[in-house]
Design an enzyme around this catalytic site. Structure first.
Site, short mmCIF file in Angstrom:
data_model
loop_
_atom_site.label_atom_id
_atom_site.label_comp_id
_atom_site.label_asym_id
_atom_site.label_seq_id
_atom_site.Cartn_x
_atom_site.Cartn_y
_atom_site.Cartn_z
N ASP A 96 -3.74 -4.58 -2.90
CA ASP A 96 -2.60 -3.72 -2.54
C ASP A 96 -1.31 -4.53 -2.54
O ASP A 96 -0.42 -4.30 -1.72
CB ASP A 96 -2.83 -3.07 -1.17
CG ASP A 96 -1.82 -1.97 -0.87
OD1 ASP A 96 -1.28 -1.35 -1.81
OD2 ASP A 96 -1.55 -1.73 0.33
N HIS A 98 2.21 -5.51 -3.39
CA HIS A 98 3.45 -4.96 -3.94
C HIS A 98 4.61 -5.58 -3.16
O HIS A 98 4.40 -6.38 -2.25
CB HIS A 98 3.46 -3.42 -3.87
CG HIS A 98 3.16 -2.86 -2.52
ND1 HIS A 98 4.08 -2.80 -1.50
CD2 HIS A 98 2.01 -2.32 -2.02
CE1 HIS A 98 3.54 -2.25 -0.44
NE2 HIS A 98 2.28 -1.96 -0.71
N GLY A 100 6.55 -4.66 -0.89
CA GLY A 100 6.57 -4.46 0.55
C GLY A 100 5.57 -5.32 1.29
O GLY A 100 5.65 -5.46 2.51
N ASP A 134 -0.60 -7.61 4.94
CA ASP A 134 -1.29 -6.32 4.81
C ASP A 134 -2.60 -6.46 4.05
O ASP A 134 -2.66 -6.35 2.84
CB ASP A 134 -0.41 -5.26 4.17
CG ASP A 134 -1.02 -3.86 4.30
OD1 ASP A 134 -2.20 -3.74 4.71
OD2 ASP A 134 -0.33 -2.89 3.96
#
Length: 178
Positions: A96, A98, A100, A134
Protein backbone atom coordinates in the site's frame (compact mmCIF):
# COMPACT_ATOMS: atom_id res chain seq x y z
CA UNK A 1 19.04 -2.46 9.84
CA UNK A 2 17.19 0.67 8.91
CA UNK A 3 15.97 3.67 10.86
CA UNK A 4 13.45 4.56 8.14
CA UNK A 5 10.49 2.87 9.80
CA UNK A 6 8.94 4.84 12.67
CA UNK A 7 10.05 4.09 16.22
CA UNK A 8 7.18 2.89 18.42
CA UNK A 9 6.85 4.97 21.61
CA UNK A 10 3.88 3.13 23.18
CA UNK A 11 1.07 0.68 22.41
CA UNK A 12 -2.14 0.58 24.46
CA UNK A 13 -5.39 -1.38 24.30
CA UNK A 14 -8.35 0.85 25.08
CA UNK A 15 -12.07 0.08 25.38
CA UNK A 16 -14.92 2.54 25.21
CA UNK A 17 -16.39 5.41 23.28
CA UNK A 18 -13.97 7.12 20.91
CA UNK A 19 -12.71 10.30 22.65
CA UNK A 20 -14.11 13.64 21.48
CA UNK A 21 -10.66 15.19 21.10
CA UNK A 22 -9.66 12.42 18.67
CA UNK A 23 -12.94 12.79 16.77
CA UNK A 24 -12.29 16.53 16.49
CA UNK A 25 -8.81 15.82 15.13
CA UNK A 26 -10.27 13.26 12.70
CA UNK A 27 -12.80 15.87 11.50
CA UNK A 28 -10.07 18.45 11.02
CA UNK A 29 -7.99 16.00 8.97
CA UNK A 30 -11.04 14.99 6.93
CA UNK A 31 -11.83 18.66 6.15
CA UNK A 32 -8.28 19.38 5.05
CA UNK A 33 -7.40 16.16 3.24
CA UNK A 34 -10.55 13.97 2.91
CA UNK A 35 -10.19 10.64 4.65
CA UNK A 36 -11.21 7.43 2.90
CA UNK A 37 -11.88 5.83 6.30
CA UNK A 38 -15.08 5.73 8.33
CA UNK A 39 -15.43 8.27 11.13
CA UNK A 40 -14.50 6.28 14.26
CA UNK A 41 -17.68 7.14 16.20
CA UNK A 42 -19.56 4.51 14.15
CA UNK A 43 -18.27 1.85 16.56
CA UNK A 44 -20.17 0.83 19.71
CA UNK A 45 -19.30 2.22 23.15
CA UNK A 46 -17.63 -1.04 24.19
CA UNK A 47 -15.33 -1.12 21.15
CA UNK A 48 -11.69 -2.10 21.70
CA UNK A 49 -8.98 0.06 20.09
CA UNK A 50 -5.25 -0.25 19.79
CA UNK A 51 -3.65 3.16 20.29
CA UNK A 52 -0.12 3.33 18.94
CA UNK A 53 2.17 6.30 19.51
CA UNK A 54 5.09 6.71 17.12
CA UNK A 55 7.96 9.17 17.05
CA UNK A 56 7.35 12.28 14.97
CA UNK A 57 8.67 11.50 11.49
CA UNK A 58 7.69 14.52 9.42
CA UNK A 59 4.94 15.30 6.97
CA UNK A 60 3.60 13.13 4.18
CA UNK A 61 5.29 13.29 0.82
CA UNK A 62 2.06 14.61 -0.74
CA UNK A 63 2.55 17.82 1.27
CA UNK A 64 6.35 18.04 1.49
CA UNK A 65 8.21 20.33 -0.90
CA UNK A 66 11.45 18.80 -2.18
CA UNK A 67 14.00 21.55 -2.73
CA UNK A 68 16.15 19.77 -5.30
CA UNK A 69 16.52 16.76 -7.54
CA UNK A 70 19.20 15.54 -5.11
CA UNK A 71 16.58 15.41 -2.35
CA UNK A 72 14.30 13.44 -4.67
CA UNK A 73 17.07 10.93 -5.40
CA UNK A 74 17.88 10.65 -1.70
CA UNK A 75 14.23 10.02 -0.90
CA UNK A 76 14.01 7.32 -3.58
CA UNK A 77 17.22 5.66 -2.35
CA UNK A 78 16.10 5.78 1.29
CA UNK A 79 12.67 4.26 0.60
CA UNK A 80 14.07 1.64 -1.79
CA UNK A 81 16.84 0.73 0.65
CA UNK A 82 14.41 0.53 3.55
CA UNK A 83 12.11 -1.82 1.64
CA UNK A 84 15.11 -3.90 0.54
CA UNK A 85 16.21 -4.35 4.17
CA UNK A 86 12.70 -5.37 5.24
CA UNK A 87 12.34 -7.70 2.26
CA UNK A 88 15.70 -9.34 3.00
CA UNK A 89 14.95 -9.89 6.69
CA UNK A 90 11.19 -10.56 6.68
CA UNK A 91 10.24 -11.19 3.03
CA UNK A 92 8.30 -7.96 3.58
CA UNK A 93 5.83 -6.48 1.10
CA UNK A 94 4.24 -3.12 1.94
CA UNK A 95 1.35 -3.54 -0.54
CA UNK A 96 0.00 0.00 0.00
CA UNK A 97 2.93 2.31 -0.67
CA UNK A 98 1.88 5.73 -1.93
CA UNK A 99 2.82 9.37 -1.27
CA UNK A 100 0.68 9.50 1.87
CA UNK A 101 2.56 6.57 3.40
CA UNK A 102 6.00 8.16 3.15
CA UNK A 103 6.85 10.83 5.70
CA UNK A 104 9.68 13.31 5.16
CA UNK A 105 11.50 15.34 7.80
CA UNK A 106 14.47 17.68 7.65
CA UNK A 107 17.65 16.35 9.30
CA UNK A 108 21.13 17.68 9.99
CA UNK A 109 22.97 14.39 9.29
CA UNK A 110 24.87 14.20 6.02
CA UNK A 111 23.70 10.63 5.42
CA UNK A 112 21.18 8.00 6.41
CA UNK A 113 22.74 4.57 6.94
CA UNK A 114 21.25 1.17 6.16
CA UNK A 115 22.71 -2.28 6.69
CA UNK A 116 21.62 -4.70 3.99
CA UNK A 117 22.86 -8.30 4.16
CA UNK A 118 25.84 -7.21 6.26
CA UNK A 119 26.81 -4.28 4.06
CA UNK A 120 26.77 -0.72 5.42
CA UNK A 121 25.10 1.56 2.88
CA UNK A 122 25.35 5.30 3.55
CA UNK A 123 22.82 7.31 1.55
CA UNK A 124 23.49 11.04 1.21
CA UNK A 125 20.55 12.72 2.96
CA UNK A 126 20.64 16.14 1.26
CA UNK A 127 18.94 17.34 4.43
CA UNK A 128 15.96 14.95 4.55
CA UNK A 129 14.99 11.63 6.09
CA UNK A 130 12.22 9.44 4.67
CA UNK A 131 10.09 7.21 6.90
CA UNK A 132 7.79 4.46 5.58
CA UNK A 133 4.49 4.14 7.49
CA UNK A 134 1.13 2.31 7.49
CA UNK A 135 1.58 -1.45 7.56
CA UNK A 136 -2.12 -2.36 7.61
CA UNK A 137 -1.97 -4.22 4.29
CA UNK A 138 1.62 -5.48 4.60
CA UNK A 139 2.77 -9.07 4.29
CA UNK A 140 5.78 -10.51 6.11
CA UNK A 141 7.31 -13.77 7.26
CA UNK A 142 8.21 -14.04 10.93
CA UNK A 143 10.94 -16.24 12.36
CA UNK A 144 9.62 -19.79 12.53
CA UNK A 145 7.82 -19.48 9.20
CA UNK A 146 4.61 -17.75 10.35
CA UNK A 147 3.29 -15.42 7.63
CA UNK A 148 1.30 -12.32 8.61
CA UNK A 149 -0.86 -10.74 5.94
CA UNK A 150 -4.26 -9.35 5.04
CA UNK A 151 -6.19 -11.61 2.69
CA UNK A 152 -7.41 -9.14 0.07
CA UNK A 153 -10.17 -11.56 -0.94
CA UNK A 154 -11.72 -11.16 2.52
CA UNK A 155 -12.26 -7.41 1.98
CA UNK A 156 -13.75 -6.69 -1.46
CA UNK A 157 -14.24 -3.02 -0.46
CA UNK A 158 -10.49 -2.52 -1.01
CA UNK A 159 -11.16 -2.74 -4.74
CA UNK A 160 -14.24 -0.49 -4.84
CA UNK A 161 -12.71 2.88 -3.89
CA UNK A 162 -13.03 5.83 -6.23
CA UNK A 163 -11.44 9.25 -6.68
CA UNK A 164 -7.78 8.36 -6.22
CA UNK A 165 -5.20 6.64 -8.40
CA UNK A 166 -4.36 4.19 -5.60
CA UNK A 167 -7.80 2.55 -5.96
CA UNK A 168 -7.23 2.08 -9.69
CA UNK A 169 -3.86 0.51 -8.83
CA UNK A 170 -5.56 -1.93 -6.42
CA UNK A 171 -7.90 -3.04 -9.21
CA UNK A 172 -5.03 -3.40 -11.70
CA UNK A 173 -3.04 -5.36 -9.12
CA UNK A 174 -6.00 -7.69 -8.57
CA UNK A 175 -6.36 -8.27 -12.34
CA UNK A 176 -2.63 -9.00 -12.76
CA UNK A 177 -2.35 -11.36 -9.79
CA UNK A 178 -5.77 -12.95 -10.30
Amino acid sequence: MTSNFPRVMSVNCIQGKYPKILLDLWDKYHEERVSQNDRPDIYPGKQFYIAMEFEYAGEDLESFFLESACQGLSLLAQVSGTLAVAESVLQYEHRDLHLGNILVAPIDNDSVELILEGNLIPIPSHGIKATVIDFGLARMSLPGGKILYVDFNSDPALFEGKGDLQFDIYRLMKEQTK
